[in-house]
Design a protein around this motif. Structure first.
Motif, PDB file in Angstrom:
ATOM      1  N   ALA A 170       0.902  -1.024   0.018  1.00  0.00           N
ATOM      2  CA  ALA A 170      -0.138  -0.101   0.080  1.00  0.00           C
ATOM      3  C   ALA A 170       0.857   0.989   0.117  1.00  0.00           C
ATOM      4  CB  ALA A 170      -0.927   0.121   1.132  1.00  0.00           C
ATOM      5  N   PRO A 171       1.192   1.882  -1.177  1.00  0.00           N
ATOM      6  CA  PRO A 171       2.226   2.846  -1.179  1.00  0.00           C
ATOM      7  C   PRO A 171       1.556   4.143  -1.019  1.00  0.00           C
ATOM      8  CG  PRO A 171       1.558   2.239  -3.218  1.00  0.00           C
ATOM      9  CD  PRO A 171       0.759   1.324  -2.442  1.00  0.00           C
ATOM     10  N   GLY A 172       0.233   4.198  -1.196  1.00  0.00           N
ATOM     11  CA  GLY A 172      -0.456   5.648  -1.061  1.00  0.00           C
ATOM     12  C   GLY A 172      -0.671   6.190   0.598  1.00  0.00           C
ATOM     13  N   PRO A 182       8.606   5.432  -3.790  1.00  0.00           N
ATOM     14  CA  PRO A 182       7.940   4.553  -4.808  1.00  0.00           C
ATOM     15  C   PRO A 182       8.976   3.388  -5.258  1.00  0.00           C
ATOM     16  CG  PRO A 182       7.283   6.516  -5.255  1.00  0.00           C
ATOM     17  CD  PRO A 182       8.382   6.835  -4.296  1.00  0.00           C
ATOM     18  N   GLU A 183      10.425   3.865  -5.358  1.00  0.00           N
ATOM     19  CA  GLU A 183      11.253   2.925  -5.832  1.00  0.00           C
ATOM     20  C   GLU A 183      11.747   2.079  -4.762  1.00  0.00           C
ATOM     21  OE1 GLU A 183      16.121   3.033  -6.434  1.00  0.00           O
ATOM     22  OE2 GLU A 183      15.221   4.964  -6.886  1.00  0.00           O
ATOM     23  N   ARG A 217       5.288  -0.027 -12.392  1.00  0.00           N
ATOM     24  CA  ARG A 217       6.166   0.033 -13.668  1.00  0.00           C
ATOM     25  C   ARG A 217       7.498  -0.504 -13.305  1.00  0.00           C
ATOM     26  NH1 ARG A 217       3.517   5.329 -14.546  1.00  0.00           N
ATOM     27  NH2 ARG A 217       5.354   6.335 -13.411  1.00  0.00           N
ATOM     28  N   SER A 218       7.628  -0.682 -12.062  1.00  0.00           N
ATOM     29  CA  SER A 218       9.135  -1.163 -11.753  1.00  0.00           C
ATOM     30  C   SER A 218       8.797  -2.742 -11.350  1.00  0.00           C
ATOM     31  CB  SER A 218       9.739  -0.363 -10.585  1.00  0.00           C
ATOM     32  OG  SER A 218      10.244   0.832 -10.914  1.00  0.00           O
ATOM     33  N   ILE A 219       7.789  -2.917 -11.331  1.00  0.00           N
ATOM     34  CA  ILE A 219       7.681  -4.424 -10.863  1.00  0.00           C
ATOM     35  C   ILE A 219       6.346  -5.211 -11.671  1.00  0.00           C
ATOM     36  CG2 ILE A 219       8.622  -4.915  -8.627  1.00  0.00           C
ATOM     37  CD1 ILE A 219       6.003  -4.088  -7.211  1.00  0.00           C
ATOM     38  N   PRO A 220       6.535  -4.946 -12.982  1.00  0.00           N
ATOM     39  CA  PRO A 220       5.610  -5.572 -13.768  1.00  0.00           C
ATOM     40  C   PRO A 220       4.924  -7.004 -13.510  1.00  0.00           C
ATOM     41  CG  PRO A 220       7.685  -5.874 -14.974  1.00  0.00           C
ATOM     42  CD  PRO A 220       7.830  -5.183 -13.837  1.00  0.00           C
ATOM     43  N   PHE A 221       5.575  -7.765 -12.931  1.00  0.00           N
ATOM     44  CA  PHE A 221       5.039  -9.179 -12.622  1.00  0.00           C
ATOM     45  C   PHE A 221       3.824  -8.849 -11.481  1.00  0.00           C
ATOM     46  CE2 PHE A 221       9.112  -8.855 -10.439  1.00  0.00           C
ATOM     47  CZ  PHE A 221       8.724  -8.745  -9.142  1.00  0.00           C
ATOM     48  N   ALA A 222       3.757  -7.747 -10.640  1.00  0.00           N
ATOM     49  CA  ALA A 222       2.674  -7.463  -9.818  1.00  0.00           C
ATOM     50  C   ALA A 222       1.412  -7.247 -10.442  1.00  0.00           C
ATOM     51  CB  ALA A 222       3.125  -6.257  -8.870  1.00  0.00           C
ATOM     52  N   VAL A 223       0.353  -7.320  -9.201  1.00  0.00           N
ATOM     53  CA  VAL A 223      -1.120  -6.967  -9.424  1.00  0.00           C
ATOM     54  C   VAL A 223      -1.594  -5.632  -9.134  1.00  0.00           C
ATOM     55  CG1 VAL A 223      -3.448  -7.969  -9.513  1.00  0.00           C
ATOM     56  CG2 VAL A 223      -1.625  -9.454  -9.615  1.00  0.00           C
ATOM     57  N   ASN A 224      -1.902  -4.813  -9.816  1.00  0.00           N
ATOM     58  CA  ASN A 224      -2.258  -3.465  -9.551  1.00  0.00           C
ATOM     59  C   ASN A 224      -3.638  -3.356  -9.461  1.00  0.00           C
ATOM     60  OD1 ASN A 224      -2.252  -0.671  -8.808  1.00  0.00           O
ATOM     61  ND2 ASN A 224      -1.362  -0.031 -10.717  1.00  0.00           N
ATOM     62  N   THR A 225      -4.186  -3.141  -8.211  1.00  0.00           N
ATOM     63  CA  THR A 225      -5.745  -3.043  -8.020  1.00  0.00           C
ATOM     64  C   THR A 225      -5.928  -1.572  -7.584  1.00  0.00           C
ATOM     65  OG1 THR A 225      -5.675  -3.589  -5.678  1.00  0.00           O
ATOM     66  CG2 THR A 225      -5.722  -5.582  -7.125  1.00  0.00           C
ATOM     67  N   LEU A 313      15.590   5.575   5.054  1.00  0.00           N
ATOM     68  CA  LEU A 313      15.174   4.425   5.399  1.00  0.00           C
ATOM     69  C   LEU A 313      14.843   3.335   4.158  1.00  0.00           C
ATOM     70  CD1 LEU A 313      13.539   2.651   7.563  1.00  0.00           C
ATOM     71  CD2 LEU A 313      11.408   3.731   7.010  1.00  0.00           C
ATOM     72  N   THR A 314      15.927   2.825   3.846  1.00  0.00           N
ATOM     73  CA  THR A 314      16.087   1.877   2.755  1.00  0.00           C
ATOM     74  C   THR A 314      15.350   0.816   2.860  1.00  0.00           C
ATOM     75  OG1 THR A 314      18.419   1.772   3.469  1.00  0.00           O
ATOM     76  CG2 THR A 314      18.262   3.288   1.543  1.00  0.00           C
ATOM     77  N   PRO A 315      15.098  -0.023   1.357  1.00  0.00           N
ATOM     78  CA  PRO A 315      14.636  -1.092   1.643  1.00  0.00           C
ATOM     79  C   PRO A 315      15.395  -2.235   2.477  1.00  0.00           C
ATOM     80  CG  PRO A 315      14.477  -0.238  -0.353  1.00  0.00           C
ATOM     81  CD  PRO A 315      15.438   0.548  -0.053  1.00  0.00           C
ATOM     82  N   ASP A 316      16.898  -2.366   2.457  1.00  0.00           N
ATOM     83  CA  ASP A 316      17.463  -3.152   3.073  1.00  0.00           C
ATOM     84  C   ASP A 316      17.158  -3.374   4.577  1.00  0.00           C
ATOM     85  OD1 ASP A 316      19.192  -0.669   2.830  1.00  0.00           O
ATOM     86  OD2 ASP A 316      20.162  -1.509   4.384  1.00  0.00           O
ATOM     87  N   ARG A 317      16.713  -1.943   5.273  1.00  0.00           N
ATOM     88  CA  ARG A 317      16.205  -1.963   6.472  1.00  0.00           C
ATOM     89  C   ARG A 317      14.887  -2.882   6.768  1.00  0.00           C
ATOM     90  NH1 ARG A 317      18.609   2.091   9.611  1.00  0.00           N
ATOM     91  NH2 ARG A 317      20.557   3.519   8.647  1.00  0.00           N
TER      92      ARG A 317
END
Length: 339
Positions: A170-172, A182-183, A217-225, A313-317
């Motif tokens: 949930a990025p919003g 978003p990245e 757009r960066s994970i095209p195998f995802a499902v965008n609802t 707060l990078t993804p590796d955290r």
């Protein structure tokens, strides 16, 4: 007490969290009728909720007319976690004999039972104190809870062809500074897919579509609802997921209500405000900074101009937190522990 009202016309997250107060009221006064007043358009959240006898939608117009409607329903008491001036005035006009609200509410003098709003505790605990101020022997249940049927979960799976285990992303957020990069969400989605075998399902309202598309757009195998679900379908997606990764927004509380593993990304806000995720498999991703918190709702832009609370707060955290909650959840299932 024969008829009891819980009044919460704030945003979705607040409405989800008030479920614990409703449960506690229902269990403390068996045989009483319990009603909820909420913002119009949000009433579907409580479909099938066994602790309520009815939901009363309010569009925040016609204060006197709505107060008259409540007066005609002959309530004995109202518990109001909502702290607006309008709410205090409306409930005063309703002439409900016992009106219980927080001392920090606008026009709080219009309540005849005022409860101290304590900072540093979770919202569900604050709400419970409204009930305890009236009934010291109340049966208090602090866990938020909502209901979604298996048919609803099945239906939303079929709608989006979700024939595989999935994670909700949930990025919003209404507040731009509460949105993780978003990245970074995209990197986390790839991690969930490649390392955990979970397809990322992106969720959000119509307002969240632009940021959701950026992640997608960066994970095209995802499902965008995003923008394609109603509230009940969003709830069903979260209920059917394996884990939820979200900003500090309403999906945090939906995940808690369905007892789902959840990672909540906190930037401008902090846990001390009392809106962190609940449950054994709930974690908050955050970093210490001199400028945190910068406001209870975040803001439109970073006051310091650097937005480090999210950029640093990078993804590796976040990856270790995902590993932690998913491993714990798997262990509980294998051990037969009720999570």
């Amino acid at each position: 007490m024969k008829r009891i009202l819980v009044f919460q016309t704030a945003f979705i997250g607040d409405l989800v969290l008030v479920s614990s107060l409703i449960k506690s009221v229902s269990r403390s006064y068996p045989g009483s009728e319990v009603y909820l007043a909420c913002r119009k358009g949000y009433e579907s959240i409580y479909e099938g909720f066994k602790f309520l006898d009815g939901v009363i939608p309010y569009d925040k117009k016609g204060v006197r007319d709505f107060a008259s409607r409540l007066r005609d329903m002959d309530f004995d008491v109202v518990f109001s976690p909502h702290r607006s001036h309008r709410t205090s005035f409306l409930l005063f006009l309703s002439r409900i004999p016992l009106r219980v609200g927080f001392d920090t509410a606008g026009f709080s003098f219009l309540y005849n039972r005022r409860v101290r709003y304590e900072r540093g505790v979770h919202e569900v605990e604050r709400n419970a104190r409204l009930l305890l101020s009236v009934n010291r022997e109340a049966v208090v249940d602090l866990a938020p809870e909502l209901f979604v049927s298996q048919d609803e979960v099945k239906g939303v799976r079929e709608k989006f062809s979700l024939n595989f285990p999935f994670a909700v992303i949930a990025p919003g957020s209404v507040w731009p500074t509460k949105r993780w990069i978003p990245e970074y969400f995209a990197s986390t989605g790839r991690y969930l897919m490649e390392r955990k075998g979970l397809v990322p399902v992106i969720v959000g309202s119509k307002a969240d579509v632009p940021v959701a598309e950026e992640v997608f757009r960066s994970i095209p195998f995802a499902v965008n609802t995003a923008g394609k679900t109603n509230l009940r379908e969003l709830m069903a997606l979260i209920a059917g997921s394996k884990i939820v990764v979200t900003n500090d927004s309403s999906p945090v509380h939906f995940a808690s209500a369905f007892n789902k593993p959840v990672i909540a990304v906190f930037g401008p806000t902090v846990k001390e405000f009392g809106f962190y995720p609940l449950g054994k498999n709930a974690r908050v991703a955050e970093i210490p900074l001199y400028c945190r918190p910068c406001g209870i709702h975040g803001g439109r832009r970073c006051r310091e101009g650097h937005f480090r609370c999210m950029r640093d707060l990078t993804p590796d955290r976040v990856y270790p937190l995902i590993d932690d909650v998913l491993s714990a959840n798997d262990f509980e299932k294998k051990s037969g522990i009720d999570s």
